[in-house]
Design an enzyme around this catalytic site. Structure first.
Site, PDB file in Angstrom:
ATOM      1  N   PHE A  26      73.696  47.948  56.387  1.00 28.73           N
ATOM      2  CA  PHE A  26      72.402  47.907  55.330  1.00 28.73           C
ATOM      3  C   PHE A  26      73.347  48.392  53.655  1.00 28.73           C
ATOM      4  CE2 PHE A  26      68.676  47.912  57.469  1.00 28.73           C
ATOM      5  CZ  PHE A  26      69.409  48.191  58.940  1.00 28.73           C
ATOM      6  N   CYS A  32      62.855  49.367  41.582  1.00 24.34           N
ATOM      7  CA  CYS A  32      61.752  49.201  42.344  1.00 24.34           C
ATOM      8  C   CYS A  32      60.320  49.204  41.841  1.00 24.34           C
ATOM      9  CB  CYS A  32      61.163  49.383  43.772  1.00 24.34           C
ATOM     10  SG  CYS A  32      60.081  48.959  44.809  1.00 24.34           S
ATOM     11  N   CYS A  36      53.837  51.495  45.931  1.00 20.55           N
ATOM     12  CA  CYS A  36      53.621  51.874  47.265  1.00 20.55           C
ATOM     13  C   CYS A  36      53.863  54.135  46.984  1.00 20.55           C
ATOM     14  CB  CYS A  36      54.181  51.817  48.485  1.00 20.55           C
ATOM     15  SG  CYS A  36      54.790  50.010  48.093  1.00 20.55           S
ATOM     16  N   CYS A  39      56.151  55.965  49.368  1.00 18.25           N
ATOM     17  CA  CYS A  39      56.929  55.305  49.880  1.00 18.25           C
ATOM     18  C   CYS A  39      57.442  56.036  50.389  1.00 18.25           C
ATOM     19  CB  CYS A  39      57.793  54.424  48.675  1.00 18.25           C
ATOM     20  SG  CYS A  39      59.498  53.854  48.451  1.00 18.25           S
ATOM     21  N   ASP A  40      58.751  55.523  51.021  1.00 17.51           N
ATOM     22  CA  ASP A  40      59.726  56.791  51.704  1.00 17.51           C
ATOM     23  C   ASP A  40      60.909  56.648  51.246  1.00 17.51           C
ATOM     24  OD1 ASP A  40      60.757  54.675  52.529  1.00 17.51           O
ATOM     25  OD2 ASP A  40      60.492  54.961  55.045  1.00 17.51           O
ATOM     26  N   THR A  41      61.209  56.173  50.100  1.00 15.44           N
ATOM     27  CA  THR A  41      62.305  55.572  49.610  1.00 15.44           C
ATOM     28  C   THR A  41      62.292  55.911  47.601  1.00 15.44           C
ATOM     29  OG1 THR A  41      62.113  52.930  49.769  1.00 15.44           O
ATOM     30  CG2 THR A  41      64.091  54.578  51.058  1.00 15.44           C
ATOM     31  N   GLU A  99      65.332  42.115  52.973  1.00 12.02           N
ATOM     32  CA  GLU A  99      63.400  43.356  53.636  1.00 12.02           C
ATOM     33  C   GLU A  99      62.741  42.909  51.825  1.00 12.02           C
ATOM     34  OE1 GLU A  99      64.733  46.563  55.080  1.00 12.02           O
ATOM     35  OE2 GLU A  99      64.544  45.445  57.208  1.00 12.02           O
ATOM     36  N   HIS A 192      64.015  53.761  63.910  1.00 13.52           N
ATOM     37  CA  HIS A 192      65.260  55.070  63.994  1.00 13.52           C
ATOM     38  C   HIS A 192      64.745  56.433  63.336  1.00 13.52           C
ATOM     39  CE1 HIS A 192      63.692  52.330  60.723  1.00 13.52           C
ATOM     40  NE2 HIS A 192      63.290  52.982  59.482  1.00 13.52           N
TER      41      HIS A 192
HETATM   42  S1  SF4 Z   1      57.756  51.059  49.939  1.00 16.00           S
HETATM   43 FE1  SF4 Z   1      58.433  51.520  48.196  1.00 16.00          FE
HETATM   44  S2  SF4 Z   1      60.695  50.385  47.895  1.00 16.00           S
HETATM   45 FE2  SF4 Z   1      59.358  49.371  49.968  1.00 16.00          FE
HETATM   46  S3  SF4 Z   1      57.852  48.399  48.250  1.00 16.00           S
HETATM   47 FE3  SF4 Z   1      56.946  50.348  47.955  1.00 16.00          FE
HETATM   48  S4  SF4 Z   1      57.815  50.980  46.238  1.00 16.00           S
HETATM   49 FE4  SF4 Z   1      59.468  49.179  46.085  1.00 16.00          FE
END
Ligand code: SF4
Length: 198
Positions: A26, A32, A36, A39-41, A99, A192
């Site tokens: 990865f 970004c 979202c 969002c988990d990141t 992705e 995961h």
């Molecule tokens: S999940 Fe997080 S990283 Fe993915 S598009 Fe949505 S805000 Fe961006």
């Protein structure tokens, strides 16, 4: 020398979607602008708060891992010109899987595009025909309507997944039953997370 802001690189298995369970290296790019709420990141959102790595450094790490393929993820990778990285991976004999939410035009030619459109910033029109799989996160019951609208825009033959948002365990049965009743969809789980791995 092309560089990219990198949140992290790691060797694991693909945890979700069509290639679940496959060996994968990865590369998580920073940046970004989709936003979202679940969002988990989120740490990946600011693109300037992460150190840069050269294409050569990234390819060398991936080559050392010898994965089945390299996953380019984020953040939202299409904020970057991916062409130098994709060309270098291919030259090294490495398969590339992108992705993306499709929020920005896709530059370059990855071997596989996992399109995960988000209602907070819809995909640009040109990305739909590039999708090799469609993966829609279901965080609310209304997202099923969004998912059906997105499915109308991608090639009919590609696999289509509904993926319950991890924190909405109350929706898991709803998604399960929806897939039972709508067999053009498949269920994707973030395996995961079930395993406690990344
Ligand atoms: S999940 Fe997080 S990283 Fe993915 S598009 Fe949505 S805000 Fe961006």
């Amino acid at each position: 020398m092309t560089t990219y802001p990198i949140v992290e690189t790691f060797f694991s298995l693909q945890g979700e979607g069509y290639w679940t369970g496959s060996s994968a290296f990865f590369i998580r790019l920073a940046g970004c602008d989709v936003g979202c709420p679940w969002c988990d990141t989120k740490l990946s959102w600011p693109r300037d708060r992460h150190p840069s790595q050269t294409v050569a450094e990234l390819v060398a790490q991936a080559q050392a891992a010898q994965p089945a393929f390299v996953v380019i993820t984020g953040g939202e990778p299409t904020l970057h010109d991916l062409r130098p990285l994709l060309v270098a991976l291919k030259a090294a004999g490495l398969r590339s899987h992108l992705e993306t939410s499709g929020a920005h035009p896709l530059q370059g030619d990855p071997d596989w595009v996992s399109l995960s459109p988000k209602p907070f910033r819809a995909p640009v029109p040109d990305v739909y025909h590039r999708a090799a799989e469609l993966k829609v996160v279901i965080a609310n019951p209304e997202d099923l309507v969004w998912a059906e609208a997105q499915a109308q825009r991608v090639p009919a033959s590609i696999p289509k997944f509904l993926q319950p948002e991890w924190s909405r365990q109350d929706l898991w049965e709803t998604v399960f039953q929806y897939v039972q009743a709508h067999p053009s969809w498949r269920l994707s789980l973030q395996t995961h997370k079930w395993l406690g791995l990344r």
